[in-house]
Motif scaffolding. Structure first.
Motif, PDB file in Angstrom:
ATOM      1  N   THR C  33     -10.538   0.100 -17.733  1.00  0.00           N
ATOM      2  CA  THR C  33     -10.827  -0.010 -16.473  1.00  0.00           C
ATOM      3  C   THR C  33     -11.286  -1.549 -16.110  1.00  0.00           C
ATOM      4  OG1 THR C  33     -11.676   2.206 -16.704  1.00  0.00           O
ATOM      5  CG2 THR C  33     -12.750   1.106 -14.803  1.00  0.00           C
ATOM      6  N   ILE C  63     -11.528   4.417 -10.226  1.00  0.00           N
ATOM      7  CA  ILE C  63     -13.242   4.892  -9.654  1.00  0.00           C
ATOM      8  C   ILE C  63     -13.878   4.730  -8.453  1.00  0.00           C
ATOM      9  CG2 ILE C  63     -14.083   3.884 -12.272  1.00  0.00           C
ATOM     10  CD1 ILE C  63     -14.474   1.105 -11.134  1.00  0.00           C
ATOM     11  N   GLU C  67     -19.158   2.823  -8.800  1.00  0.00           N
ATOM     12  CA  GLU C  67     -18.482   1.883 -10.616  1.00  0.00           C
ATOM     13  C   GLU C  67     -17.775   0.823 -10.171  1.00  0.00           C
ATOM     14  OE1 GLU C  67     -18.135   6.561 -12.158  1.00  0.00           O
ATOM     15  OE2 GLU C  67     -16.500   5.789 -10.880  1.00  0.00           O
ATOM     16  N   VAL C  71     -19.170  -2.640 -12.494  1.00  0.00           N
ATOM     17  CA  VAL C  71     -17.890  -2.646 -13.445  1.00  0.00           C
ATOM     18  C   VAL C  71     -18.883  -3.816 -13.200  1.00  0.00           C
ATOM     19  CG1 VAL C  71     -15.658  -3.008 -13.594  1.00  0.00           C
ATOM     20  CG2 VAL C  71     -16.891  -0.971 -13.552  1.00  0.00           C
ATOM     21  N   ARG C  74     -21.811  -6.197 -14.819  1.00  0.00           N
ATOM     22  CA  ARG C  74     -20.810  -6.347 -15.998  1.00  0.00           C
ATOM     23  C   ARG C  74     -20.154  -7.566 -16.521  1.00  0.00           C
ATOM     24  NH1 ARG C  74     -20.440  -0.821 -17.204  1.00  0.00           N
ATOM     25  NH2 ARG C  74     -17.945  -1.439 -17.627  1.00  0.00           N
TER      26      ARG C  74
END
Lengths: 122, 122, 122, 122
Positions: C33, C63, C67, C71, C74
């Motif tokens: 993902t 997603i 979400e 990501v 991150r």
């Protein structure tokens, strides 16, 4: 779109060419035939042939194998192309073309005014 | 590898060319300069310019804008290239080049023996 | 090959992805993902959108936009992605994503043993 | 740009992915892991390996070889992938994957509303 070709064969058979090469080959002092010799060497690489003969190349050019040899010599003199020697897995010495000098020139080049050539006569 | 170019700018600036075009342009009766005119039109497309002028093209070729106009006419006659008219979002009629005739020829072509040309003189 | 698509639209709409990214994203600690978020950012770049929103991205992912925001955070923490600020031609400050940290990691990476993850459950 | 990689190795090692695949895989009912299995099969093709094993594929995925086998079965059931049999030059029967069903779906697909999935949990 006629049905003679699979999508797969279209997608599997493309060559990537840097835009900068297409934009700036004139500035690098190259003509169309010289450019196409370099592009054919690049294409042969993608097919796993790292050292096509002048005749291999000429099969896909409007020039003869002999004329192609001359172009290759000129490209090496102009430092667009080198011939490298590499040991393969059986320790046999193989020759192959490297286009790294071309890419280095291209990607580190400071553009100057286009030297418009007059030699196109058909 | 000298430090003058980002990886991103290298990766973002590539043009895909069908191997078949590079292999078979001679069989299609094209010379290097004609091929490069077609490839430049293809490159301009990828940059969003669908109808570059002969001078736009000639800026990246070894020929003049006037010679480029002649090549363009010849390519249209040879049915490698067409000019299409499209309404844009403001209903203005715009012209653009289409390379679809070239791709159709290429991808539906039955190869014949290479007509080796002799006209390369430098 | 059915007739619904022109060759031109196929050829004009390809994205180049470095083989190394496809081969080594696991070694870089990325999951599918996360990889696809990076690839979608790369794709949007090629279409001229340098700063797609999380919702733009999520439209082409499995997603949600929320979400996707996680990501993105991150990926920035993992230093795969940065947000850069650039003045456009009207001197307005624009933000854009840069994938240069990813390409630098990728192209200067010394491979280590693959950390096989166990978290795939469907 | 650090000096560890030649321009040549960057240019020689790119894979072309249709934008439509990246844009529409969700609409085709694919998740990121399934997409990546298809993309890895496509990448192996470009390297001359037409029938990578589940373990070959899993080496470049976050899933195990066994999980990869399940994904492959599912992709064949969903008609994104087929296994074909071909005689090689020595008349030995070889199996290979074909992505033609995927490309046909993709290039002849009529888009419907995105079925937003909820299954992303990390």
């Amino acid at each position: 779109m006629p049905k003679y070709q699979s999508f797969e064969s279209i997608l599997d058979n493309q060559v990537m060419i840097p835009k900068k090469l297409l934009c700036d080959y004139i500035k690098l002092g190259l003509k169309e035939t010289e450019l196409m010799v370099l592009i054919q060497i690049h294409r042969f690489r993608t097919e796993g042939n790292l050292f096509p003969t002048p005749d291999d190349l000429a099969d896909h050019l409007s020039i003869s194998g002999q004329e192609c040899s001359q172009v290759l010599r000129r490209l090496i003199q102009k430092q667009m192309l080198t011939i490298e020697q590499k040991h393969n897995e059986d320790q046999v010495l193989n020759e192959c073309y490297s286009l790294e000098p071309l890419w280095e020139k291209l990607y580190t080049y400071t553009p100057v005014q286009k030297p418009k050539t007059q030699e196109f006569n058909e």
